[in-house]
Design an enzyme around this catalytic site. Structure first.
Site, PDB file in Angstrom:
ATOM      1  N   ARG A 191     -35.478  14.721  18.663  1.00  8.55           N
ATOM      2  CA  ARG A 191     -36.062  15.511  17.503  1.00  8.55           C
ATOM      3  C   ARG A 191     -36.757  14.257  16.295  1.00  8.55           C
ATOM      4  NH1 ARG A 191     -31.401  17.938  19.132  1.00  8.55           N
ATOM      5  NH2 ARG A 191     -31.712  20.110  19.506  1.00  8.55           N
ATOM      6  N   HIS A 203     -39.006  17.140  21.478  1.00  3.91           N
ATOM      7  CA  HIS A 203     -39.555  16.702  22.827  1.00  3.91           C
ATOM      8  C   HIS A 203     -41.070  16.917  23.051  1.00  3.91           C
ATOM      9  CE1 HIS A 203     -35.546  16.224  23.997  1.00  3.91           C
ATOM     10  NE2 HIS A 203     -35.365  17.462  24.505  1.00  3.91           N
ATOM     11  N   HIS A 217     -35.134  14.638  31.474  1.00  2.00           N
ATOM     12  CA  HIS A 217     -34.393  15.604  31.076  1.00  2.00           C
ATOM     13  C   HIS A 217     -33.345  16.372  31.959  1.00  2.00           C
ATOM     14  CE1 HIS A 217     -32.562  18.736  28.191  1.00  2.00           C
ATOM     15  NE2 HIS A 217     -33.259  18.069  27.460  1.00  2.00           N
ATOM     16  N   GLU A 262     -29.811  11.636  28.560  1.00  2.73           N
ATOM     17  CA  GLU A 262     -30.992  11.321  28.528  1.00  2.73           C
ATOM     18  C   GLU A 262     -31.141   9.868  27.781  1.00  2.73           C
ATOM     19  OE1 GLU A 262     -33.033  14.527  26.170  1.00  2.73           O
ATOM     20  OE2 GLU A 262     -30.990  15.570  26.475  1.00  2.73           O
TER      21      GLU A 262
END
Length: 380
Positions: free
Chosen positions: A104, A129, A203, A343
């Protein structure tokens, strides 16, 4: 022990012994067509020990990861869809290459050299993303597919200046490599013609019991070698603090069952994230070669995933927003806790926090992130 593993893994992925028999196979096949008529390619890499990975050109997405359990039973451990149409119509980042910016950015804004850039606000006023039209929903070019002691698949993409509000024309490459032992390495590389910010990751969402298994992923054992994490506000944006994990639900320095802390209503961070959706500041920091970032184990099947990375952080997401409306592979309905994402990346909202690792990339100074998924089995 950890250092020894890193060295052996790096060598196995980097070295090609002259005259050695081919131990890993690479092949490609059509995987469907996008709504604009563009064909999607699936590349499958197979190792000698039964591990195989299939990557889609759409999103340079890790689509399937087939892994044997301790009894030799193979299962796909990745959540996702069966068909290309679902990936296009209802994207959910599953297994995709994330860019330009993974995670973010507050209010979809950042400043660089005195200029403010506005990005799409696709997540409750924040940019997530890449802003909704990021690299996860682009059809990448398949540059190379090669068998050998290490099987490889190379994907490339050009992101024009101004793409989703980001400055600079960026040329990026993602290389998937599978060695004979089943180590899957992913290398992210990028160059730019203007100063910009880049934070690439994969992801994939895992259930080491197998996709769609009756046991949800939050019953698995997780280890993250991080003494600090980045707490967030109610928009899941980091406050800028690096908080000590000692004595909290965020202490995974020793193996813990994820479910033990996921319903801790006394911890405001668990409440705001609806569980775990937080970045951990790895003790190792930025490294030249990949080092351990997380270990996930399903004690019942014995399947183990070890994640290594050169990056300083790892976002741990426990599938909090899987709400029973996602129909995935084999018709399975995905619900909260059915998968775990780990991630590796630099920190969320780094461009707006001077104390966080920089995500700035300049002309002549290429971006590179190397990560490894290592799968194995534990004893009973």
């Amino acid at each position: 022990m950890r250092k020894a593993f890193v060295t052996s893994t790096a060598l196995s992925l980097a070295c090609v012994i002259p005259g050695a028999a081919l131990a890993a196979d690479a092949s490609q096949a059509p995987a469907g067509t996008l709504s604009n008529g563009s064909p999607v390619t699936a590349v499958t890499l197979k190792a000698a020990n039964g591990v195989s990975a299939t990557i889609l050109s759409f999103g340079a997405t890790l689509w399937k990861l087939d892994v044997p359990d301790r009894d030799g039973k193979v299962a796909d451990v990745l959540l996702g869809y069966d068909d290309i149409a679902s990936y296009e119509k209802r994207p959910n980042y599953w297994g995709a290459t994330i860019g330009r910016y993974g995670n973010r950015i507050a209010n979809g804004q950042f400043s660089l050299d005195g200029k403010t850039y506005q990005l799409p606000q696709n997540d409750h006023g924040q940019s997530l993303h890449g802003g909704g039209k990021g690299w996860d929903v682009q059809n990448w070019k398949v540059e190379q597919v090669k068998s050998g002691p290490v099987a490889t698949a190379v994907f490339t993409l050009v992101s024009p200046d101004g793409d989703s509000g980001y400055p600079g024309t960026v040329k990026t490459k993602v290389t998937y490599s599978l060695d004979e032992k089943g180590n899957l390495q992913i290398v992210f590389e990028a160059t730019t013609d203007k100063p910009t910010v880049i934070n690439m990751t994969n992801h994939a969402i895992f259930n080491m019991a197998g996709e769609g298994a009756p046991r949800d992923a939050i019953q698995e054992l997780l280890t993250i070698p991080a003494g600090h994490y980045t707490p967030v506000n109610d928009k899941l944006i980091p406050t800028g603090e690096l908080r000590d994990v000692t004595g909290t639900a965020f202490d995974f320095r020793k193996p813990r069952v994820v479910a033990e802390g996921i319903r801790d209503g006394k911890d405001e961070q668990i409440v705001m994230g609806r569980g775990y959706d937080h970045n951990f500041a790895l003790d190792k920091g930025v490294t030249k070669t990949p080092e351990l970032a997380a270990r996930l184990e399903d004690p019942v099947s014995g399947r183990v995933l070890e994640l290594l990375t050169t990056e300083p952080g790892v976002q741990f997401y426990a599938g909090n927003f899987l709400d029973g409306t996602f129909i995935g592979k084999n018709g399975h309905l995905y619900r909260m806790g059915d998968g775990i994402a780990l991630e590796p990346q630099k920190f969320p909202d780094s461009p707006n926090h001077a104390n966080f690792p920089s995500t700035r990339v300049d002309p002549g100074k290429p971006y590179k992130h190397v990560m490894i998924y290592r799968v194995s089995t534990s004893s009973r």
